[in-house]
Scaffold this motif. Structure first.
Motif, mmCIF file in Angstrom:
data_model
loop_
_atom_site.group_PDB
_atom_site.id
_atom_site.type_symbol
_atom_site.label_atom_id
_atom_site.label_comp_id
_atom_site.label_asym_id
_atom_site.label_seq_id
_atom_site.Cartn_x
_atom_site.Cartn_y
_atom_site.Cartn_z
ATOM 1 N N SER A 167 2.294 10.971 -0.833
ATOM 2 C CA SER A 167 2.402 12.428 -0.737
ATOM 3 C C SER A 167 3.872 12.793 -0.900
ATOM 4 C CB SER A 167 1.886 12.906 0.625
ATOM 5 O OG SER A 167 2.120 14.285 0.792
ATOM 6 N N SER A 171 0.819 -1.222 0.000
ATOM 7 C CA SER A 171 0.000 0.000 0.000
ATOM 8 C C SER A 171 0.851 1.269 0.000
ATOM 9 C CB SER A 171 -0.931 0.008 1.219
ATOM 10 O OG SER A 171 -0.176 -0.014 2.428
ATOM 11 N N GLU A 214 6.728 9.578 0.476
ATOM 12 C CA GLU A 214 7.150 8.873 -0.744
ATOM 13 C C GLU A 214 8.387 8.031 -0.443
ATOM 14 O OE1 GLU A 214 8.288 9.756 -5.423
ATOM 15 O OE2 GLU A 214 8.462 11.354 -3.929
ATOM 16 N N GLU A 269 0.998 2.673 -3.492
ATOM 17 C CA GLU A 269 -0.218 3.033 -4.221
ATOM 18 C C GLU A 269 -0.276 4.552 -4.371
ATOM 19 O OE1 GLU A 269 -3.752 1.403 -2.549
ATOM 20 O OE2 GLU A 269 -2.881 -0.612 -2.302
ATOM 21 N N GLU A 270 -0.543 4.992 -5.588
ATOM 22 C CA GLU A 270 -0.502 6.433 -5.889
ATOM 23 C C GLU A 270 -1.392 7.249 -4.957
ATOM 24 O OE1 GLU A 270 -1.026 9.440 -9.737
ATOM 25 O OE2 GLU A 270 -1.066 7.263 -10.009
ATOM 26 N N LYS A 271 -2.546 6.697 -4.602
ATOM 27 C CA LYS A 271 -3.485 7.437 -3.746
ATOM 28 C C LYS A 271 -2.926 7.662 -2.341
ATOM 29 C CE LYS A 271 -6.005 3.341 -2.116
ATOM 30 N NZ LYS A 271 -7.318 2.675 -2.030
ATOM 31 N N ASN A 272 -1.942 6.854 -1.958
ATOM 32 C CA ASN A 272 -1.371 6.966 -0.614
ATOM 33 C C ASN A 272 -0.073 7.767 -0.570
ATOM 34 O OD1 ASN A 272 -3.399 5.346 0.505
ATOM 35 N ND2 ASN A 272 -2.281 3.461 0.055
#
Length: 301
Positions: free
Chosen positions: A120, A112, A147, A115-118
C-alpha cells in the motif's frame, strides 16, 4: 590473581556481533559463535502484521576468524577488569561475518513485504474541500502505507545479520517509504491557516446604493486548492466584479427621468457618473480576503 584470569578471558558484559562472550577465552568464544551461527536466522517484522525471515544457509553465511577477536581481547586491560561490571560493550566485527550479498538481495526480494498484493503506497496529507457546516477547511491526514524502500531495507537487513541480531523491526529501522507531506508539516499548517482566514472574510458593498456581499460561500468558490498550495480563480472574480459594474455603474449610460408634466425623457450622461476601476477592485478584494477582513465599503471607482 583476578587480573591474571583476564589476561586470557574477555571481560564481563562483552558481546561480539551480538553473542555474549563474557568470561570466555578467544577459542571458546569462536566455538560459541560458530555453534550459534549454524542455525541462524533473522526474523523480520513489518507493518500490517507482515513477517519474514532470512536463513543463514540461503545466503552462504560464514565466519572468517582473523585477528579481530584477538584485538578485542587486547583492548581490554586486565587490571581494569572491574570497570566491566558497570560497562557493557558490544563489538561489531564486520570482517568476522561474510555472506553472499547477491543471494541476500534475492532472498529479500522474495519476501512477502515486496509482493504487489501486500503493498500500500503512502499518500500525502492534503487539504480538504471547503466545509460549509464548519465554515472552514481541514487537513486530511497522510496514509503511511507499507511500501518498503528497497535500498534501505537491504542495508538494514545486512547490518542486522552482521551483528547476528535475532530480529529486525523494519518500521523501527525506518525502512519504509514515507509520505512527502505530513499533517504536522509547517507548510500545510500555514496554508490551512491562510485558507481559514480567507473564508472568515466578509466584504459588504454599497455599489452605487445597491448592496452586494462577498462571504465565505462566494470566496470558497473562488479558491482552488492544489496539494498544499492554493490560488484564486481571478477570472471568476473579475467576471463577478464586471457583472456588478455593468449593473450598477452609471458612467456613459443614458438616464431616464420623468418631467413635471409626466413626460419620460432620456439624458445622456456624457463624462459623468460612477465607473468601477475593475482592475484595482480585484486587487483590493483579494487583499481583503487574504487578510480575513470584515468591511463595509464602496467599490474602487
Amino acid at each position: 590473581m583476578i587480573s591474571l584470569f583476564f589476561n586470557t578471558h574477555y571481560f564481563f558484559h562483552t558481546s561480539i556481533n551480538g553473542i555474549d562472550c563474557s568470561l570466555k577465552t578467544e577459542e571458546v568464544a569462536k566455538k560459541l559463535i560458530l555453534e550459534q551461527s549454524e542455525g541462524y536466522k533473522l526474523q523480520l517484522e513489518g507493518r500490517n502484521k507482515l513477517t519474514g525471515e532470512i536463513l543463514a544457509k540461503d545466503i552462504d553465511l560464514t565466519f572468517s576468524f582473523d585477528d579481530s577477536m584477538q584485538k578485542v581481547k587486547e583492548s581490554e586491560i586486565p587490571i581494569l577488569w572491574v570497570t566491566s561490571l558497570f560497562d557493557k560493550k558490544d563489538f561489531l566485527l564486520n570482517k568476522l561475518i561474510s555472506f553472499d550479498k547477491e543471494k541476500l538481495s534475492t532472498e529479500i526480494a522474495k519476501l512477502s513485504f515486496f509482493e504487489e498484493k501486500n503493498i500500500s503506497k503512502p499518500v500525502d496529507a492534503s487539504i480538504s474541500e471547503y466545509q460549509k457546516d464548519s465554515n472552514s477547511y481541514s487537513i486530511i491526514p497522510e496514509d503511511n502505507g507499507n511500501e518498503l524502500d528497497e535500498e534501505k531495507t537491504n542495508i538494514a537487513i545486512g547490518k542486522a545479520i552482521s551483528s547476528m541480531e535475532d530480529s529486525l523491526d523494519l518500521d523501527t529501522a525506518q525502512c519504509y517509504v514515507e509520505p512527502k507531506v505530513k499533517s504536522n508539516d509547517k507548510d500545510i499548517q500555514d496554508t490551512l491557516a491562510e485558507l481559514n482566514k480567507c473564508v472568515k472574510a466578509k466584504i459588504t458593498y454599497d455599489w452605487n446604493t445597491h448592496p452586494e456581499v462577498v462571504d465565505s460561500t462566494k470566496i470558497s468558490s473562488w479558491i482552488k486548492v492544489d496539494g498544499i498550495k492554493y490560488s484564486f480563480n481571478e477570472e471568476a472574480m473579475s467576471d463577478w466584479i464586471s457583472s456588478c459594474a455593468y449593473k450598477y455603474d452609471t458612467y456613459g449610460k443614458t438616464r431616464t427621468f420623468t418631467t413635471a408634466t409626466g413626460e419620460t425623457k432620456s439624458l445622456a450622461s456624457g463624462g459623468y457618473g460612477w465607473r468601477t476601476d475593475r482592475k484595482a477592485e480585484l486587487t483590493k478584494l483579494k487583499e481583503e480576503i487574504q487578510a480575513g477582513k470584515n468591511v463595509n465599503r464602496e467599490p474602487v471607482y
